[in-house]
Design a protein around this motif. Structure first.
Motif, PDB file in Angstrom:
ATOM      1  N   GLU A   3       0.907  -1.296  -0.248  1.00  0.00           N
ATOM      2  CA  GLU A   3       0.035  -0.206  -0.006  1.00  0.00           C
ATOM      3  C   GLU A   3       0.999   1.328  -0.082  1.00  0.00           C
ATOM      4  OE1 GLU A   3      -3.127   0.247   2.884  1.00  0.00           O
ATOM      5  OE2 GLU A   3      -3.435  -2.088   2.677  1.00  0.00           O
ATOM      6  N   PHE A   4       0.530   2.190  -0.934  1.00  0.00           N
ATOM      7  CA  PHE A   4       1.362   3.507  -1.053  1.00  0.00           C
ATOM      8  C   PHE A   4       0.442   4.557  -1.091  1.00  0.00           C
ATOM      9  CE2 PHE A   4       3.722  -0.248  -2.665  1.00  0.00           C
ATOM     10  CZ  PHE A   4       5.083  -0.130  -2.131  1.00  0.00           C
ATOM     11  N   ASP A   5       1.099   5.551  -1.004  1.00  0.00           N
ATOM     12  CA  ASP A   5       0.471   6.967  -0.958  1.00  0.00           C
ATOM     13  C   ASP A   5       0.024   7.023  -2.752  1.00  0.00           C
ATOM     14  OD1 ASP A   5      -0.458   9.639   0.073  1.00  0.00           O
ATOM     15  OD2 ASP A   5       0.606   9.836  -1.644  1.00  0.00           O
ATOM     16  N   THR A   6       1.033   6.816  -3.428  1.00  0.00           N
ATOM     17  CA  THR A   6       0.824   6.966  -4.790  1.00  0.00           C
ATOM     18  C   THR A   6       1.876   5.860  -5.634  1.00  0.00           C
ATOM     19  OG1 THR A   6       0.751   9.384  -4.701  1.00  0.00           O
ATOM     20  CG2 THR A   6       1.196   8.532  -6.966  1.00  0.00           C
ATOM     21  N   VAL A   7       1.141   5.096  -6.579  1.00  0.00           N
ATOM     22  CA  VAL A   7       1.628   4.170  -7.401  1.00  0.00           C
ATOM     23  C   VAL A   7       1.963   4.960  -8.671  1.00  0.00           C
ATOM     24  CG1 VAL A   7       1.237   2.016  -8.526  1.00  0.00           C
ATOM     25  CG2 VAL A   7       0.654   2.359  -6.218  1.00  0.00           C
ATOM     26  N   ILE A   8       3.163   4.940  -9.171  1.00  0.00           N
ATOM     27  CA  ILE A   8       3.488   5.750 -10.637  1.00  0.00           C
ATOM     28  C   ILE A   8       3.893   4.547 -11.432  1.00  0.00           C
ATOM     29  CG2 ILE A   8       4.874   7.343 -11.717  1.00  0.00           C
ATOM     30  CD1 ILE A   8       5.308   8.458  -9.033  1.00  0.00           C
ATOM     31  N   VAL A   9       3.066   4.494 -12.537  1.00  0.00           N
ATOM     32  CA  VAL A   9       3.419   3.418 -13.704  1.00  0.00           C
ATOM     33  C   VAL A   9       4.350   4.060 -14.594  1.00  0.00           C
ATOM     34  CG1 VAL A   9       2.066   1.710 -15.298  1.00  0.00           C
ATOM     35  CG2 VAL A   9       0.950   2.578 -13.243  1.00  0.00           C
ATOM     36  N   GLY A  10       5.441   3.681 -14.667  1.00  0.00           N
ATOM     37  CA  GLY A  10       6.378   4.079 -15.855  1.00  0.00           C
ATOM     38  C   GLY A  10       7.284   5.022 -15.139  1.00  0.00           C
ATOM     39  N   ALA A  11       8.585   4.619 -15.396  1.00  0.00           N
ATOM     40  CA  ALA A  11       9.902   5.268 -14.892  1.00  0.00           C
ATOM     41  C   ALA A  11      10.681   5.938 -16.078  1.00  0.00           C
ATOM     42  CB  ALA A  11      10.614   4.610 -13.980  1.00  0.00           C
ATOM     43  N   GLY A  12      10.062   6.706 -16.827  1.00  0.00           N
ATOM     44  CA  GLY A  12      10.401   7.729 -17.776  1.00  0.00           C
ATOM     45  C   GLY A  12      10.667   8.950 -16.951  1.00  0.00           C
ATOM     46  N   LEU A  13      11.122   9.799 -17.719  1.00  0.00           N
ATOM     47  CA  LEU A  13      11.412  11.238 -16.914  1.00  0.00           C
ATOM     48  C   LEU A  13      10.155  11.856 -16.348  1.00  0.00           C
ATOM     49  CD1 LEU A  13      13.692  13.449 -19.226  1.00  0.00           C
ATOM     50  CD2 LEU A  13      13.996  12.663 -16.785  1.00  0.00           C
ATOM     51  N   ALA A  14       9.056  11.491 -16.862  1.00  0.00           N
ATOM     52  CA  ALA A  14       7.528  11.906 -16.554  1.00  0.00           C
ATOM     53  C   ALA A  14       7.355  11.340 -15.048  1.00  0.00           C
ATOM     54  CB  ALA A  14       6.596  11.749 -17.380  1.00  0.00           C
ATOM     55  N   GLY A  15       7.279   9.916 -15.132  1.00  0.00           N
ATOM     56  CA  GLY A  15       7.396   9.193 -13.861  1.00  0.00           C
ATOM     57  C   GLY A  15       8.296   9.480 -12.431  1.00  0.00           C
ATOM     58  N   VAL A 253      -2.916  -1.065  -9.214  1.00  0.00           N
ATOM     59  CA  VAL A 253      -2.384  -1.773 -10.525  1.00  0.00           C
ATOM     60  C   VAL A 253      -2.092  -3.212 -10.175  1.00  0.00           C
ATOM     61  CG1 VAL A 253      -1.652   0.574 -11.277  1.00  0.00           C
ATOM     62  CG2 VAL A 253      -0.270  -1.128 -10.161  1.00  0.00           C
ATOM     63  N   GLU A 254      -2.209  -3.681 -11.271  1.00  0.00           N
ATOM     64  CA  GLU A 254      -1.801  -5.142 -11.179  1.00  0.00           C
ATOM     65  C   GLU A 254      -0.942  -5.383 -12.142  1.00  0.00           C
ATOM     66  OE1 GLU A 254      -5.085  -8.128 -11.194  1.00  0.00           O
ATOM     67  OE2 GLU A 254      -3.847  -9.564 -12.320  1.00  0.00           O
ATOM     68  N   THR A 255       0.392  -6.333 -11.732  1.00  0.00           N
ATOM     69  CA  THR A 255       1.372  -6.313 -13.039  1.00  0.00           C
ATOM     70  C   THR A 255       1.322  -7.677 -13.572  1.00  0.00           C
ATOM     71  OG1 THR A 255       2.689  -7.663 -11.287  1.00  0.00           O
ATOM     72  CG2 THR A 255       2.985  -5.054 -11.149  1.00  0.00           C
ATOM     73  N   HIS A 256       2.056  -8.042 -14.652  1.00  0.00           N
ATOM     74  CA  HIS A 256       2.228  -8.902 -15.444  1.00  0.00           C
ATOM     75  C   HIS A 256       2.156 -10.404 -14.695  1.00  0.00           C
ATOM     76  CE1 HIS A 256       6.280  -8.719 -14.766  1.00  0.00           C
ATOM     77  NE2 HIS A 256       6.679  -9.539 -15.241  1.00  0.00           N
ATOM     78  N   VAL A 266      -3.067   7.054  -8.512  1.00  0.00           N
ATOM     79  CA  VAL A 266      -2.374   6.067  -9.389  1.00  0.00           C
ATOM     80  C   VAL A 266      -2.007   7.045 -10.591  1.00  0.00           C
ATOM     81  CG1 VAL A 266      -2.478   4.253 -11.093  1.00  0.00           C
ATOM     82  CG2 VAL A 266      -3.223   3.618  -8.877  1.00  0.00           C
ATOM     83  N   VAL A 267      -0.680   7.051 -10.635  1.00  0.00           N
ATOM     84  CA  VAL A 267      -0.261   8.030 -11.952  1.00  0.00           C
ATOM     85  C   VAL A 267       0.102   6.831 -13.268  1.00  0.00           C
ATOM     86  CG1 VAL A 267       1.242   9.879 -12.742  1.00  0.00           C
ATOM     87  CG2 VAL A 267       0.491   9.818 -10.222  1.00  0.00           C
ATOM     88  N   VAL A 268      -0.691   7.332 -14.134  1.00  0.00           N
ATOM     89  CA  VAL A 268      -0.291   6.349 -15.435  1.00  0.00           C
ATOM     90  C   VAL A 268       0.773   7.503 -16.269  1.00  0.00           C
ATOM     91  CG1 VAL A 268      -1.028   5.384 -17.587  1.00  0.00           C
ATOM     92  CG2 VAL A 268      -2.265   5.221 -15.609  1.00  0.00           C
ATOM     93  N   ALA A 269       2.045   7.149 -16.047  1.00  0.00           N
ATOM     94  CA  ALA A 269       3.126   7.869 -16.769  1.00  0.00           C
ATOM     95  C   ALA A 269       3.630   7.277 -17.846  1.00  0.00           C
ATOM     96  CB  ALA A 269       4.126   8.283 -15.665  1.00  0.00           C
ATOM     97  N   THR A 270       2.961   6.329 -18.617  1.00  0.00           N
ATOM     98  CA  THR A 270       3.686   5.570 -19.598  1.00  0.00           C
ATOM     99  C   THR A 270       3.793   6.290 -20.864  1.00  0.00           C
ATOM    100  OG1 THR A 270       1.542   4.845 -20.290  1.00  0.00           O
ATOM    101  CG2 THR A 270       2.756   3.554 -18.524  1.00  0.00           C
ATOM    102  N   VAL A 410     -11.618  11.118 -13.151  1.00  0.00           N
ATOM    103  CA  VAL A 410     -11.630   9.870 -12.310  1.00  0.00           C
ATOM    104  C   VAL A 410     -10.911  10.054 -11.199  1.00  0.00           C
ATOM    105  CG1 VAL A 410     -11.332   7.431 -12.150  1.00  0.00           C
ATOM    106  CG2 VAL A 410     -12.009   8.549 -14.394  1.00  0.00           C
ATOM    107  N   LYS A 411     -11.474   9.763  -9.831  1.00  0.00           N
ATOM    108  CA  LYS A 411     -10.962   9.709  -8.647  1.00  0.00           C
ATOM    109  C   LYS A 411      -9.927   8.630  -8.571  1.00  0.00           C
ATOM    110  CE  LYS A 411     -12.170  10.954  -4.057  1.00  0.00           C
ATOM    111  NZ  LYS A 411     -13.432  10.971  -3.198  1.00  0.00           N
ATOM    112  N   GLY A 412      -8.498   9.054  -8.044  1.00  0.00           N
ATOM    113  CA  GLY A 412      -7.588   8.055  -7.824  1.00  0.00           C
ATOM    114  C   GLY A 412      -6.451   7.894  -8.998  1.00  0.00           C
ATOM    115  N   LEU A 413      -7.126   8.638 -10.362  1.00  0.00           N
ATOM    116  CA  LEU A 413      -6.185   8.479 -11.616  1.00  0.00           C
ATOM    117  C   LEU A 413      -5.641   9.941 -11.958  1.00  0.00           C
ATOM    118  CD1 LEU A 413      -5.427   6.832 -13.838  1.00  0.00           C
ATOM    119  CD2 LEU A 413      -7.404   7.564 -15.022  1.00  0.00           C
ATOM    120  N   VAL A 414      -4.288   9.895 -12.090  1.00  0.00           N
ATOM    121  CA  VAL A 414      -3.636  11.201 -12.616  1.00  0.00           C
ATOM    122  C   VAL A 414      -2.857  10.758 -13.831  1.00  0.00           C
ATOM    123  CG1 VAL A 414      -2.153  13.141 -12.274  1.00  0.00           C
ATOM    124  CG2 VAL A 414      -3.723  12.329 -10.434  1.00  0.00           C
ATOM    125  N   LEU A 415      -2.616  11.829 -14.974  1.00  0.00           N
ATOM    126  CA  LEU A 415      -1.840  11.111 -15.936  1.00  0.00           C
ATOM    127  C   LEU A 415      -0.572  11.921 -16.089  1.00  0.00           C
ATOM    128  CD1 LEU A 415      -4.350  10.976 -19.072  1.00  0.00           C
ATOM    129  CD2 LEU A 415      -3.597   9.112 -17.579  1.00  0.00           C
TER     130      LEU A 415
END
Ligand SMILES: Cc1cc2nc3c(=O)[nH]c(=O)nc-3n(C[C@H](O)[C@H](O)[C@H](O)COP(=O)(O)OP(=O)(O)OC[C@H]3O[C@@H](n4cnc5c(N)ncnc54)[C@H](O)[C@@H]3O)c2cc1C
Length: 458
Positions: A3-15, A253-256, A266-270, A410-415
């Motif tokens: 459990e985290f405050d924020t889950v960030i998907v993608g570790a490019g420069l934006a994430g 989120v769920e991983t592969h 959750v930040v979708v930073a892909t 959407v609550k909980g979702l940021v891009l």
């Protein structure tokens, strides 16, 4: 643990930027990156035994957010960049070289001699034909952005009477040379939009070439700072699904591998492509997401060659209009120090190269290099082609308005990501701006979703 405050998907420069900003405010963040290394389109890594980078990058001196972000990560610009005050343009089947100074403060003489000189290649009439083009372009960018985005840079140049040599030796390097697209498909809005932020900061203008692979000197150090602040950065973790509660709010989120991670945000930073895949299932019918789900994408293709000796006398940003070598640089004294010779090339018209093998691509590049006065055929040691299959949102006319804001309904979702709405298009600066914006949105959001049961938050 999950459990985290924020889950960030993608570790490019934006994430990474978003993670850095939030961890700096004491938030517990988790970054999940699909690839083995962080950095995304700025990554460097080993590919079949050869050290490669996603594509050769230049830092532009007018960037403002990226330097602030890097300083927050303890990275000193002068330690990761060597500065260029001019660029070169090589002309096909001609030994003439256009040298253009671009740094009024750091290299004023080079700038003046560039504008007044190069007369054999650009006559006075050629140069004068660019004046109404640039003046009207910046005016239309400020006053009629939507109109400007309806035209390609080819059409806009024709409208203002830019002469053919001026078009190929100045306009094409500043468009196709940067974003690979032929000028017939390159939005006039993007062209002037990329140059416009440089005007008020003209004195800062110069180009930074990296002194090392970008994961090594920039992205990994950013990830290390996040981890030192009790954040977590996990690689080889491809996110395949967003987790929603009954109210259709995003809760994790769920991983592969089937692992689930939960966050108040959750930040979708892909890339746009991955974001579409993640968002399409839960929000495919949601009106707000329609433009971004329809926003077309475009590819990039990059070719890198290890050589027995340097291809060029200096490591300098070079353009090869009317060839496959949109922009390129020798890098053996900068990014790939230690190599005897090293050429990194961004291929023009990438769609043409995606289906080609590395061998077929090498042949085309060697022929074009020859035409540009670089005789490297006998010096080739190794080479790699790196395809970016639709990693960019399309910079063709008519699409800019379809880019989404970072703040979603959407609550909980940021891009976050360079394709989201920010002024500097698909650049490292744009990615950093989107990451800062995403962090600000999260820090401002009231009543974040709280965990209620195993699968539900309210
Ligand atoms: C060849 C080339 C040359 C360039 N030249 C320049 C330049 O000179 N100057 C400049 O400013 N910019 C340049 N750019 C653009 C710049 O690299 C990008 O704009 C910027 O890096 C984008 O950052 P981002 O974080 O938005 O996206 P990305 O860097 O693409 O990061 C997205 C990350 O998300 C990860 N990801 C995707 N899907 C998932 C998933 N399902 N689960 C987990 N992780 C996932 C990816 O692996 C990636 O690491 C260039 C780009 C290329 C390709």
């Amino acid at each position: 643990m999950k459990e985290f405050d924020t889950v960030i998907v993608g570790a490019g420069l934006a994430g990474l930027t978003c993670g850095l900003e939030l961890s700096g405010k004491g938030k517990k963040v988790l970054l999940l990156e699909a690839e083995p290394v962080v950095g995304g389109r700025t990554a460097n890594y080993s590919l079949g035994g050869m050290e490669v980078e996603s594509g050769f990058h230049r830092y532009i001196g007018y960037y403002t957010t990226m330097p602030k972000v890097l300083r927050k990560a303890g990275i000193r610009l002068n330690e990761i960049f060597t500065w260029e005050e001019k660029i070169e343009i090589r002309v096909k089947h001609d030994d003439k070289l256009v040298t253009l100074g671009l740094a009024p403060l750091f290299g004023p003489l080079k700038l003046i001699s560039g504008v007044l000189g190069n007369n054999k290649l650009l006559s006075l009439r050629d140069k004068l034909s660019l004046v109404p083009f640039f003046l009207n372009g910046f005016k239309d960018y400020a006053l009629k952005p939507k109109e400007l985005d309806k035209m390609s840079i080819r059409e806009y140049a024709a409208k203002y009477g830019v002469r053919e040599d001026a078009f190929h030796n100045v306009v094409v390097p500043l468009s196709t040379g940067i974003y690979f697209l032929p000028p017939e498909r390159y939005s006039a809005y993007v062209f002037f939009g990329l140059l416009a932020p440089g005007i008020p900061r003209l004195f800062k203008l110069r180009i930074g070439a990296y002194l090392g692979g970008m994961t090594d000197v920039m992205c990994r150090p950013m990830a290390d700072v996040i981890e030192k602040r009790c954040g977590t950065v996990m690689t080889k973790q491809k996110v395949v699904k967003l987790l929603l509660n009954e109210q259709q709010e995003v809760i994790g989120v769920e991983t592969h591998s089937g692992e689930k991670f939960y966050g108040k945000h959750v930040v979708v930073a892909t890339t746009l492509n991955s974001a579409k895949q993640l968002l399409n299932v839960p929000f495919g019918k949601h009106a707000w997401f329609q433009p971004m789900l329809k926003l077309p994408m475009m590819p990039a293709a990059v070719f890198q060659i290890d050589l027995k000796k340097p291809a060029l006398r200096k490591d300098i940003t070079t353009f090869g209009p009317r060839t496959s070598m949109a922009s390129f640089a020798e890098q053996s004294r900068t990014t790939f120090r230690g190599r005897p010779g090293r050429l990194s090339i961004i291929l023009a018209d990438p769609e043409k190269f995606l289906p080609l093998t590395p061998e077929e691509t090498l042949e085309i590049v060697l022929r074009d290099a020859e035409a540009l006065g670089m005789h490297i055929r006998e010096d080739v040691l190794d080479y790699r082609k790196i395809d970016h299959n639709y990693d960019f949102h399309s910079l063709e006319p008519g699409y800019n308005w379809m880019r989404p804001d970072q703040n979603t309904p959407v609550k909980g979702l940021v891009l976050a990501g360079d394709y989201t709405m920010q002024p500097i298009f698909a650049t490292m600066e744009g990615a950093c701006i989107s990451g800062v914006n995403a962090a600000k949105i999260i820090l401002k959001r009231k009543n974040p979703i709280r965990r209620k049961s195993q699968e539900g938050y309210i």
